[in-house]
Write a protein that holds these residues in place. Structure first.
Motif, PDB file in Angstrom:
ATOM      1  N   GLY A  74     140.937  71.548  72.937  1.00 33.84           N
ATOM      2  CA  GLY A  74     141.155  71.086  74.310  1.00 33.84           C
ATOM      3  C   GLY A  74     139.834  70.790  75.002  1.00 33.84           C
ATOM      4  O   GLY A  74     138.835  71.467  74.779  1.00 33.84           O
ATOM      5  N   CYS A  81     137.748  70.860  78.390  1.00 32.68           N
ATOM      6  CA  CYS A  81     137.823  71.567  79.676  1.00 32.68           C
ATOM      7  C   CYS A  81     136.719  71.098  80.596  1.00 32.68           C
ATOM      8  O   CYS A  81     135.841  70.319  80.216  1.00 32.68           O
ATOM      9  N   GLU A  96     137.623  75.351  73.150  1.00 30.18           N
ATOM     10  CA  GLU A  96     139.044  75.708  73.161  1.00 30.18           C
ATOM     11  C   GLU A  96     139.670  75.110  71.903  1.00 30.18           C
ATOM     12  O   GLU A  96     139.674  73.898  71.743  1.00 30.18           O
ATOM     13  N   PHE A 136     145.710  76.896  74.756  1.00 25.58           N
ATOM     14  CA  PHE A 136     145.426  77.344  76.119  1.00 25.58           C
ATOM     15  C   PHE A 136     145.004  78.816  76.178  1.00 25.58           C
ATOM     16  O   PHE A 136     144.807  79.360  77.264  1.00 25.58           O
ATOM     17  N   ARG A 195     143.597  72.004  85.750  1.00 28.48           N
ATOM     18  CA  ARG A 195     144.003  72.707  84.528  1.00 28.48           C
ATOM     19  C   ARG A 195     143.851  74.214  84.677  1.00 28.48           C
ATOM     20  O   ARG A 195     144.796  74.982  84.449  1.00 28.48           O
ATOM     21  N   ILE A 244     149.918  69.644  79.373  1.00 34.03           N
ATOM     22  CA  ILE A 244     149.430  68.781  78.293  1.00 34.03           C
ATOM     23  C   ILE A 244     149.564  67.326  78.707  1.00 34.03           C
ATOM     24  O   ILE A 244     150.651  66.872  79.072  1.00 34.03           O
ATOM     25  N   ALA A 263     139.910  62.689  80.345  1.00 34.84           N
ATOM     26  CA  ALA A 263     139.893  64.059  80.876  1.00 34.84           C
ATOM     27  C   ALA A 263     139.154  64.141  82.207  1.00 34.84           C
ATOM     28  O   ALA A 263     139.431  65.017  83.030  1.00 34.84           O
ATOM     29  N   LYS A 302     145.457  68.525  80.740  1.00 35.31           N
ATOM     30  CA  LYS A 302     144.707  68.873  79.527  1.00 35.31           C
ATOM     31  C   LYS A 302     144.777  67.764  78.485  1.00 35.31           C
ATOM     32  O   LYS A 302     145.858  67.397  78.015  1.00 35.31           O
ATOM     33  N   LEU A 311     143.908  66.758  74.699  1.00 35.57           N
ATOM     34  CA  LEU A 311     143.721  67.462  73.433  1.00 35.57           C
ATOM     35  C   LEU A 311     143.098  66.538  72.388  1.00 35.57           C
ATOM     36  O   LEU A 311     143.269  65.318  72.431  1.00 35.57           O
TER      37      LEU A 311
END
Lengths: 322, 322
Positions: free
Chosen positions: A39, A41, A61, A142, A171, A294, A310, A317, A319
């Motif tokens: 993920g 962030c 993540e 997560f 998020r 997501i 992002a 989030k 991915l």
């Protein structure tokens, strides 16, 4: 297994896709992990802006599968998440029981350790936690940010009778809200986008806009906006003798009236990484459900586009998968 | 009793002596108190600089004798000290058990209430505490600042095993040091003047200079310098997950790196007025002995000179008497 892999690479604030990065073998006590999903962030986005001078593979993540673990064969094949701070166990902070504050620490994808935006990554086995079979990759990814949300409850005792405000419905803010509402507190989230109200439409979570914010009212305020305007709102919202939890890491100064902190006896508490086991328990039990967070999934080769997505305001989030 | 009195008067940042200020009679629930002795503190000095726009008689540290108390005759003749916040008992903060944070509060000699630098002053009877007979005026006058020092221990649990640093060895810093050392903690005070080392020469209190300050070492740091340089030192000195207590009220901004507070998980806690009963108990038992802090005593007519003396660097407690 081949000797090279695809990865994203950060250098001089430029993120690029590299199709052939060498795969390093695990040292004693380490596991080589095949990344299943990762993920992006806010810290990753700040790093691209130069928040921290990191060169290498970013990403912290992830969910992965252990493929090599010299001396620890029972870990092979296990699906895992991993704590991101790699501690020395020798320094004053480690010996004081604070390995996440190790003075020599390396941090996955953030400091002196290649991260998870690659086909493979390395982590000490002591950092790994098996993922319960019922928790899918898209939820288990997560674990790290939910652990960071739970760090708030490691640091302060949330009384069920308290009025709590979360500023920032991104998020991390949403994971914080989902975890704090479980305390029974009177929980409100300050939202800026209509979409966030819908994402927060869960039992016990109330939304308000900036116009509706009452001053000096809240027992506890969590600042999770990632911007300096968030702190100013938090400062207005907190009651005398109340607490502000600082959850954003961004480049910038905190600036506030010194004597008003003293006169109103305000507490400010910085809050970073938290405990993985309760995060996994809450994901397994479903009391925290990040599925609504997501947004989109990209391949590593599409990494630059994934980062751009992002960074869009209000984006949830994003991915990455190999 | 005459109808006028001597007093100091603050208006537009100018302090003056007035020989004939009217004496106001007590309202129901109030006592008229003849001032026996009063102390000049850093807040008084800041007010003359314009920290707070107060017009009237300043002064909030005092010992006096009750001369009128309509309906409460047992208080007449008692020697008393007094809490400085006058609460409404109606507002949200009062009803939440925080009368020192009353939203409508008046504050003796600081906000909407004439203070103690006069022959007589008024305070609600509920604010008064009788002074034990064995505690002389020159010691009892330290009750209010010692209570402020004890507020630290109302707010945080000082563990006996902790390493605690007090930055600032002035009037308040010394009372803080004398009270914290009683917890058994490893107590150090950062001093700037050789005279302060001698004043702090008490069992269990250790001194160090700025050159000797170790970074990121202290569990708890108390900032009591009254200047912004003190906070920067405190920020360097505190360990990860440590606590900084803010004890100074001065005009100015607190400025510090936002993300370093988050990454190191630092706590900042503003701290103001504290409990009088334990302060009186520690003065009566002699476990805290402020006698070394008394510098000079002046009459009200000499008030301007007294303020000038109190403002000198390294100066200890300057007292006023009618």
């Amino acid at each position: 297994m081949t000797s090279s892999m695809q990865a994203l690479w950060l250098e001089d604030k430029i993120l690029s896709y590299r199709p052939e990065v060498p795969i390093n073998p695990p040292n004693p006590g380490e596991a080589l992990i095949r990344m299943r999903i990762a993920g992006i962030c806010a810290t990753d986005l700040e790093m691209v802006k130069g928040y921290y001078p990191f060169t290498g593979i970013p990403g912290h993540e992830f969910v992965g599968e252990v493929v090599q673990a010299p001396g620890y064969p029972t870990w092979i094949g296990q699906r895992v998440v991993g704590e991101i701070n790699i501690a020395c166990h020798q320094c004053e902070n480690c010996r004081a029981g604070m390995p996440t504050h190790c003075q020599q620490r390396r941090v996955l994808g953030i400091k002196d350790q290649h991260g998870a935006f690659a086909e493979y990554l390395l982590l000490p086995i002591e950092n790994l936690h098996p993922v319960p079979a019922s928790v899918p990759d898209e939820i288990a990814v997560f674990t790290e940010p939910l652990a960071a949300a739970l760090e708030i409850q490691e640091q302060v005792h949330i009384h069920p009778g308290e009025q709590v405000l979360v500023i920032g419905a991104g998020r991390l803010g949403q994971l914080i809200a989902q975890s704090l509402v479980l305390t029974g507190c009177d929980l409100w989230v300050l939202v800026r986008h209509e979409a966030q109200r819908q994402q927060l439409n869960r039992p016990g979570i109330h939304c308000l806009s900036e116009d509706e914010l009452k001053r000096q009212r809240w027992d506890l305020v969590v600042e999770a906006t990632g911007s300096s305007s968030g702190f100013q709102l938090a400062r207005q919202a907190v009651r005398p003798r109340g607490t502000i939890i600082l959850k954003s890491t961004y480049k910038g100064e905190l600036q506030t009236s010194f004597s008003s902190l003293v006169v109103e006896e305000i507490q400010l508490i910085g809050s970073r990484c938290g405990p993985f086991p309760p995060a996994l328990r809450l994901l397994e039990s479903g009391h925290v459900d990040p599925s609504i967070l997501i947004a989109e999934k990209y391949s590593l080769a599409e990494g630059k586009v994934a980062f751009e997505q992002a960074a869009r305001p209000g984006m949830l989030k994003v991915l990455l998968a190999p």
